[in-house]
Design a protein around this motif. Structure first.
Motif, PDB file in Angstrom:
ATOM      1  N   HIS A  40      66.900  11.746  -9.917  1.00 15.52           N
ATOM      2  CA  HIS A  40      65.634  12.082 -10.545  1.00 15.52           C
ATOM      3  C   HIS A  40      65.787  13.297 -11.466  1.00 15.52           C
ATOM      4  N   LYS A  41      66.517  14.306 -10.977  1.00 17.00           N
ATOM      5  CA  LYS A  41      66.742  15.500 -11.800  1.00 17.00           C
ATOM      6  C   LYS A  41      67.553  15.173 -13.056  1.00 17.00           C
ATOM      7  N   LYS A  42      68.469  14.237 -12.926  1.00 17.18           N
ATOM      8  CA  LYS A  42      69.353  13.897 -14.048  1.00 17.18           C
ATOM      9  C   LYS A  42      68.689  12.968 -15.064  1.00 17.18           C
ATOM     10  N   TYR A  43      67.944  11.957 -14.551  1.00 16.44           N
ATOM     11  CA  TYR A  43      67.442  10.909 -15.441  1.00 16.44           C
ATOM     12  C   TYR A  43      65.930  10.914 -15.644  1.00 16.44           C
ATOM     13  N   GLY A  44      65.174  11.589 -14.762  1.00 24.33           N
ATOM     14  CA  GLY A  44      63.726  11.544 -14.855  1.00 24.33           C
ATOM     15  C   GLY A  44      63.118  10.648 -13.788  1.00 24.33           C
ATOM     16  N   SER A  45      61.833  10.330 -13.940  1.00 25.57           N
ATOM     17  CA  SER A  45      61.087   9.641 -12.888  1.00 25.57           C
ATOM     18  C   SER A  45      61.271   8.130 -12.893  1.00 25.57           C
ATOM     19  N   VAL A  46      62.036   7.605 -13.856  1.00 25.85           N
ATOM     20  CA  VAL A  46      62.378   6.177 -13.881  1.00 25.85           C
ATOM     21  C   VAL A  46      63.873   6.077 -14.156  1.00 25.85           C
ATOM     22  N   PHE A  47      64.624   5.464 -13.257  1.00 23.62           N
ATOM     23  CA  PHE A  47      66.059   5.309 -13.499  1.00 23.62           C
ATOM     24  C   PHE A  47      66.588   4.071 -12.792  1.00 23.62           C
ATOM     25  N   LYS A  48      67.745   3.610 -13.232  1.00 24.05           N
ATOM     26  CA  LYS A  48      68.333   2.409 -12.639  1.00 24.05           C
ATOM     27  C   LYS A  48      69.545   2.772 -11.798  1.00 24.05           C
ATOM     28  N   THR A  49      69.830   1.906 -10.839  1.00 21.82           N
ATOM     29  CA  THR A  49      71.005   2.012  -9.992  1.00 21.82           C
ATOM     30  C   THR A  49      71.348   0.603  -9.538  1.00 21.82           C
ATOM     31  N   HIS A  50      72.175   0.471  -8.506  1.00 17.56           N
ATOM     32  CA  HIS A  50      72.536  -0.848  -7.978  1.00 17.56           C
ATOM     33  C   HIS A  50      72.646  -0.715  -6.463  1.00 17.56           C
ATOM     34  N   LEU A  51      71.708  -1.371  -5.738  1.00 24.07           N
ATOM     35  CA  LEU A  51      71.635  -1.222  -4.280  1.00 24.07           C
ATOM     36  C   LEU A  51      71.615  -2.580  -3.594  1.00 24.07           C
ATOM     37  N   PHE A  52      72.354  -2.702  -2.526  1.00 24.80           N
ATOM     38  CA  PHE A  52      72.358  -3.902  -1.689  1.00 24.80           C
ATOM     39  C   PHE A  52      72.583  -5.179  -2.512  1.00 24.80           C
ATOM     40  N   GLY A  53      73.501  -5.067  -3.474  1.00 28.03           N
ATOM     41  CA  GLY A  53      73.898  -6.239  -4.239  1.00 28.03           C
ATOM     42  C   GLY A  53      73.031  -6.574  -5.427  1.00 28.03           C
ATOM     43  N   ARG A  54      72.069  -5.701  -5.781  1.00 23.92           N
ATOM     44  CA  ARG A  54      71.162  -6.033  -6.889  1.00 23.92           C
ATOM     45  C   ARG A  54      70.918  -4.820  -7.771  1.00 23.92           C
ATOM     46  N   PRO A  55      70.836  -5.029  -9.106  1.00 19.94           N
ATOM     47  CA  PRO A  55      70.403  -3.925  -9.970  1.00 19.94           C
ATOM     48  C   PRO A  55      68.993  -3.510  -9.572  1.00 19.94           C
ATOM     49  N   THR A  56      68.750  -2.209  -9.544  1.00 20.37           N
ATOM     50  CA  THR A  56      67.514  -1.666  -8.978  1.00 20.37           C
ATOM     51  C   THR A  56      66.941  -0.592  -9.886  1.00 20.37           C
ATOM     52  N   VAL A  57      65.627  -0.606 -10.042  1.00 23.25           N
ATOM     53  CA  VAL A  57      64.914   0.460 -10.746  1.00 23.25           C
ATOM     54  C   VAL A  57      64.169   1.287  -9.711  1.00 23.25           C
ATOM     55  N   ILE A  58      64.326   2.613  -9.754  1.00 21.34           N
ATOM     56  CA  ILE A  58      63.616   3.511  -8.848  1.00 21.34           C
ATOM     57  C   ILE A  58      62.558   4.276  -9.647  1.00 21.34           C
ATOM     58  N   LEU A  59      61.318   4.250  -9.136  1.00 21.23           N
ATOM     59  CA  LEU A  59      60.180   4.889  -9.801  1.00 21.23           C
ATOM     60  C   LEU A  59      59.551   5.913  -8.873  1.00 21.23           C
ATOM     61  N   MET A  60      58.873   6.897  -9.435  1.00 27.52           N
ATOM     62  CA  MET A  60      58.128   7.859  -8.629  1.00 27.52           C
ATOM     63  C   MET A  60      56.863   8.274  -9.335  1.00 27.52           C
ATOM     64  N   GLY A  61      55.878   8.724  -8.553  1.00 27.80           N
ATOM     65  CA  GLY A  61      54.635   9.245  -9.102  1.00 27.80           C
ATOM     66  C   GLY A  61      53.452   8.325  -8.853  1.00 27.80           C
ATOM     67  N   PRO A  62      52.239   8.881  -8.846  1.00 26.41           N
ATOM     68  CA  PRO A  62      51.040   8.073  -8.626  1.00 26.41           C
ATOM     69  C   PRO A  62      50.885   6.938  -9.624  1.00 26.41           C
ATOM     70  N   GLU A  63      51.272   7.184 -10.899  1.00 25.39           N
ATOM     71  CA  GLU A  63      51.143   6.129 -11.913  1.00 25.39           C
ATOM     72  C   GLU A  63      52.005   4.927 -11.557  1.00 25.39           C
ATOM     73  N   ALA A  64      53.223   5.202 -11.072  1.00 26.33           N
ATOM     74  CA  ALA A  64      54.115   4.121 -10.660  1.00 26.33           C
ATOM     75  C   ALA A  64      53.531   3.363  -9.468  1.00 26.33           C
ATOM     76  N   ASN A  65      52.979   4.099  -8.507  1.00 22.07           N
ATOM     77  CA  ASN A  65      52.382   3.448  -7.342  1.00 22.07           C
ATOM     78  C   ASN A  65      51.218   2.547  -7.737  1.00 22.07           C
ATOM     79  N   ARG A  66      50.380   3.045  -8.636  1.00 17.05           N
ATOM     80  CA  ARG A  66      49.238   2.254  -9.102  1.00 17.05           C
ATOM     81  C   ARG A  66      49.724   1.003  -9.840  1.00 17.05           C
ATOM     82  N   PHE A  67      50.759   1.151 -10.645  1.00 13.09           N
ATOM     83  CA  PHE A  67      51.344   0.043 -11.405  1.00 13.09           C
ATOM     84  C   PHE A  67      51.828  -1.051 -10.451  1.00 13.09           C
ATOM     85  N   ILE A  68      52.518  -0.645  -9.376  1.00 11.77           N
ATOM     86  CA  ILE A  68      53.139  -1.592  -8.443  1.00 11.77           C
ATOM     87  C   ILE A  68      52.126  -2.155  -7.450  1.00 11.77           C
ATOM     88  N   LEU A  69      51.257  -1.291  -6.922  1.00  8.62           N
ATOM     89  CA  LEU A  69      50.356  -1.680  -5.839  1.00  8.62           C
ATOM     90  C   LEU A  69      49.025  -2.230  -6.316  1.00  8.62           C
TER      91      LEU A  69
END
Length: 444
Positions: A40-69
């Motif tokens: 998060h410190k390096k890339y910001g509140s939206v960044f990609k990685t690869h977890l459990f065999g799948r490319p993954t986007v990690i998000l944070m913040g109320p706006e992200a929660n509202r977007f997803i939920l």
């Protein structure tokens, strides 16, 4: 940076690193508790990685929660989001269902966790809690996290599937510990591995639950599983045996894991903040100083509500939530492809300085009517989810935690023992480092 097109416009993929082939960054994610914070410190509140065999986007913040939920809810799948271990160990339960299947089954399960059913649970909760408090007093010094886990599992197993206290409940609890140990480990089912033991524990639990379901079908009861066996949808259809088994497994899992984490955090905080405890004692003395507790009395305990909300914020029982991306979308100017995995960060949202004043400070008054900091932005307090899929057992858990708090604070005191690890580690839920070692005694 690779560009993708959606609705005629071109967007970049999020910044980040996909890591090693196949493994990606899974090992770092499992082993480094600061994995997401560093990125998060390096890339910001939206960044990609690869977890459990799948490319993954990690998000944070109320706006992200509202977007997803909420606003883009139909772009994401629960079943396709959670890693393979969750799907194999928890089965096709409500937790991993989508769409109409989820709506139908949630409606069928709802009566067991709301309304008249809650009143039926109070006496049993109080009896179990009092028995554990008395036992802890006799022991004097305890590893409280593990004791709380036993207590919450007993409450869940008795009220949700009608178990009886004793050796069987202890065995069920042990099987659940083995099952949950497999939720965040590599899904390697070789003999002797953590995951292999988790699969065997799952099978033992399901076999036991099947016998209980068959007994409830012959002889209906008033525990949650008994209610589920009897419930029908609008067309008169009931849950099948297989559906009942996986839903009961989920009820046991959800009915004690997060509650254990919350109560351990609550107890630690009160040991460290005597002023907060004194205010709680005053509230309890004014509303319910002795005897059995009513739902109305619990509703009047507004400061206890504030403290529990602050525990949820500061020590969220689950650090994040996975989803599968079933429709491509754009968030924060970045393209999120279909077929990727998404993880929204609960812990980081709860420390957002735009929402919470001095977020690194434990302060229940931030939830007072005068301040109500969580009202500044929607979806800023999401320890139990949000939107249409907020945790079904949230009211059950809140009632259990409040009853425990009242019975504990009426008569008992405790002190943290020195030289212990008081950090809380996110695994399947937040777990205590040293087990929360305390000296426990009665003061009146």
């Amino acid at each position: 940076m690779t560009q993708r097109t959606l609705d005629g416009q071109s967007y970049p993929l999020p910044p980040g690193n996909l890591g090693l082939p196949i493994l990606g960054e899974t090992l770092s994610f499992l082993q480094d508790r600061n994995f997401a914070n560093k990125r998060h410190k390096k890339y910001g509140s939206v960044f990609k990685t690869h977890l459990f065999g799948r490319p993954t986007v990690i998000l944070m913040g109320p706006e992200a929660n509202r977007f997803i939920l909420s606003t883009h809810f139909d772009h994401f799948s629960w079943r396709e989001g959670w890693p393979k271990m969750f799907r194999e160990l928890l089965g096709r339960s409500l937790f991993l269902q989508d769409g109409e299947e989820h709506r139908r089954n949630r409606k069928l399960l709802m009566p067991a966790f709301h309304g008249p059913a809650l009143n039926q649970y109070i006496t049993t909760m109080e009896e179990i809690i009092d028995r554990y408090l008395n036992n802890w007093e006799k022991q004097g010094s305890i590893a409280w996290f593990f004791e709380l886990k036993k207590m919450t599992f007993e409450i869940a197993s008795i009220l949700l599937i009608g178990s009886e206290p004793g050796e069987l409940t202890d065995m069920l609890s042990q099987w659940f510990t083995e099952l949950t140990s497999g939720l965040f480990t590599l899904p390697i089912a070789l003999p002797g591995t953590t995951y292999s033991k988790a699969l065997k524990a799952r099978d033992r639990l399901l076999n036991h639950i099947e016998k209980v379901v068959q007994e409830r079908q012959k002889h209906p009861t008033s525990d949650a599983l008994g209610l589920l066996v009897q419930t029908r949808d609008e067309e008169g259809n009931s849950l099948s045996l297989e559906e009942l088994k996986v839903q009961a497994l989920l009820m046991l899992f959800a009915g004690h894991e997060t509650t254990t984490s919350m109560l351990a955090s609550f107890n630690m905080v009160l040991a460290q903040n005597r002023q907060i405890r004194a205010r709680l004692n005053t509230e309890i003395e004014n509303i319910s100083p002795k005897g059995s507790i009513t739902l109305e009395q619990l509703r009047q305990m507004t400061y206890l509500d504030q403290v529990l909300k602050e525990v949820e914020r500061f020590y969220p029982p689950v650090a994040g939530g996975f989803r599968g991306v079933v429709k491509p979308c754009v968030f924060g100017g970045y393209y999120i492809p279909e077929g990727w995995q998404l993880l929204y960060r609960i812990d980081a949202t709860h420390l957002d300085q735009r929402v919470y004043t001095n977020p690194e400070q434990f302060d229940p008054d931030r939830f007072s009517p005068e301040r109500a900091e969580n009202k500044k932005m929607e979806y800023s307090l999401v320890g139990f989810g949000g939107g249409s899929r907020i945790c079904l057992g949230y009211t059950f858990a809140q009632m259990e935690m409040k009853i425990f708090a009242v019975h504990l604070l009426r008569h008992y005191d405790w002190e943290l023992l020195p030289d212990q690890d008081l950090s809380f580690h996110p695994i399947s839920t937040i777990n205590s480092g040293s087990g929360l070692l305390v000296k426990f005694y009665r003061y009146n």
